[in-house]
Design an enzyme around this catalytic site. Sequence first.
Site, PDB file in Angstrom:
ATOM      1  N   ASP A 205       0.731  -0.996   0.108  1.00 41.58           N
ATOM      2  CA  ASP A 205      -0.038   0.004  -0.037  1.00 41.58           C
ATOM      3  C   ASP A 205       0.856   1.184   0.018  1.00 41.58           C
ATOM      4  O   ASP A 205       0.708   1.983   0.829  1.00 41.58           O
ATOM      5  CB  ASP A 205      -0.914   0.034   1.153  1.00 41.58           C
ATOM      6  CG  ASP A 205      -1.782  -1.269   1.354  1.00 41.58           C
ATOM      7  OD1 ASP A 205      -2.055  -1.762   0.301  1.00 41.58           O
ATOM      8  OD2 ASP A 205      -2.193  -1.525   2.491  1.00 41.58           O
TER       9      ASP A 205
ATOM     10  N   GLU B 134     -11.007   1.250  -4.579  1.00 40.02           N
ATOM     11  CA  GLU B 134     -10.333   1.504  -3.367  1.00 40.02           C
ATOM     12  C   GLU B 134      -9.080   2.370  -3.574  1.00 40.02           C
ATOM     13  O   GLU B 134      -8.409   2.454  -4.588  1.00 40.02           O
ATOM     14  CB  GLU B 134      -9.914   0.413  -2.422  1.00 40.02           C
ATOM     15  CG  GLU B 134      -9.245  -0.674  -2.984  1.00 40.02           C
ATOM     16  CD  GLU B 134      -9.027  -2.001  -2.081  1.00 40.02           C
ATOM     17  OE1 GLU B 134      -9.790  -2.051  -1.102  1.00 40.02           O
ATOM     18  OE2 GLU B 134      -8.414  -3.032  -2.517  1.00 40.02           O
TER      19      GLU B 134
END
Length: 561
Positions: A39, A212
């Site tokens: 991430d 997302e």
Amino acid sequence: MNKRFAQAVFTAFFLVISYAITAQTTTIINPILTGFYPDPSVVQVGKDYYLVNSTFSYFPGIPVFHSKDLKNWKQIGNVIDRPSQMDFMGEKLTRGLFAPAISYHNGTFYVTCTDIDHDGNFVVTSKNPAGPWSNPVRVPQVRGIDPSLFFDEDNKAYIVYNSDAPGRKSLYPGHRTIRIYEIDPVTLKVIGEEKQLVNGGVDLSKKPVWIEAPHIMKRFGWYYLYAAEGGTSVNHTEVVFRSKSVWGPYVPYENNPILTQMGLPEDRKDPVTSAGHAQFVDGPDGKTYAIFLAVRPYEGDYYNTGRETFIAPVTWKDEWPIINPDTKEIQYQYKVPFSEVKQKGALPQAGNFAYTLTFEKSLDPALLFMRTIDSSSFSLSKKNGLILKLKPETIMDLDNPSFIGKRQQHLYCTAETELVFSAQSEKEKAGLTIFQDERHFYLISKSMDQGKPVIQLYKSNPKAKEMELLTQMPLADASPVKLRIVAEGGTYSFYFSKGSSWELLKDKLDGKFLSTKEAGGFIGCLFGMYATSSGEKTTNSASFKYLKYSGNDPMFEKVSK
């Protein structure tokens, strides 16, 4: 003579030009951060770059890396490094902090993130990216995950994030939205009403899942909203939309996705898969690059190193960004037209490497504890190295055991330590673990059996809080012992030594047991130094003289151990 002189001048000129050209190019190796660094989010401030990653329930949380060239990265701190900011006690290690995003505006650094089970979405700030960072400021109106800040040219700020389906009524599993609020960059309070920007994904009729990790950037008079789609596994992609207003409407690019590894031959050599969760940044050459996550499986969808941080060039076509435009397959090397800037004192992060951590004065900022830090449970010394006090807690508990871990950064690697420890009961154990989560690990440890010292090898039970003893061997005395774990793709082998030679304890145990595919969750494996009294009180301790690590993956240039 004049002719010779002219030839010499021409040759010298040619060499100078060639050297200048060579000096202004470098090769970036992927992943730029190997191992469990998922991430990624990146921000450019002048000639400097700062990058953060998820850490879930490990502590300290959210590492901060610095670079001058997008190639060489040095960890300069951690965002969550004080228990007073938050801890993750009682949480599984795959919970905690999800998907941070870093940004910068008017002299202040901001990190937004989600504490998935407790504090929800929050913002922390700092004038110095190395820290200290502020205590978290919760933003309760922002319901969902993956918040990211965007600062517009008029100094207005916005927070964009993944949220529930409209009316919290999902049309199908994985149905999510992207939403936005204006936010005050000083008080960190939202302003006005929330607005939905994307419903489902690029095409709702195709039931897209898990839109997302959104970010907004402005270029060419357009607002670009880009996000991951498909879920953070083999169907992972990156998609992009644009609008003339930050509030939308956002139109998807007709050739989405702009990044994916889907559809490539499954039998390709050294595959990279699951690419997505990208953020754009301009390189030192002024060109655009994408920083994103992907994985390197050793077989099928099996990988133990977690989701890693990669880079690829971006081309703009008809004012749309396209990641990795020259080939769909992510490359392990990219030549870039700017010079390399090495970081003084930085541990290597890319390619194959080897180093030894000693514990004389301080712990490397990349080392991880479980859920919080208990400073009373360990100490450092030049003579004895890292001294861990045995604690009753175990690595199977949702607590803070005496454990300090280093990421497994290669498919093929070796971790080694020298242990000084004398067990006072059969419940006391100290050693080295290769650890995926509370139910998926192997442990080679020194302990006691029938009053005599032994080396034991354990495997966790994936369905219960207990360990299975796989094998043990007696030790002649209580003197120091070296422990070694060797990873070879889908297997792990375990060794110990009382002198100059190594003795095999168990060969080629199942590594898939420690894979993300079998264990589930979002984290990668760690080599952990660990000491426990297994539920009993004790005053005993264990000393780890060093932690030696070497990695030699086949897709990289081989290095000596």
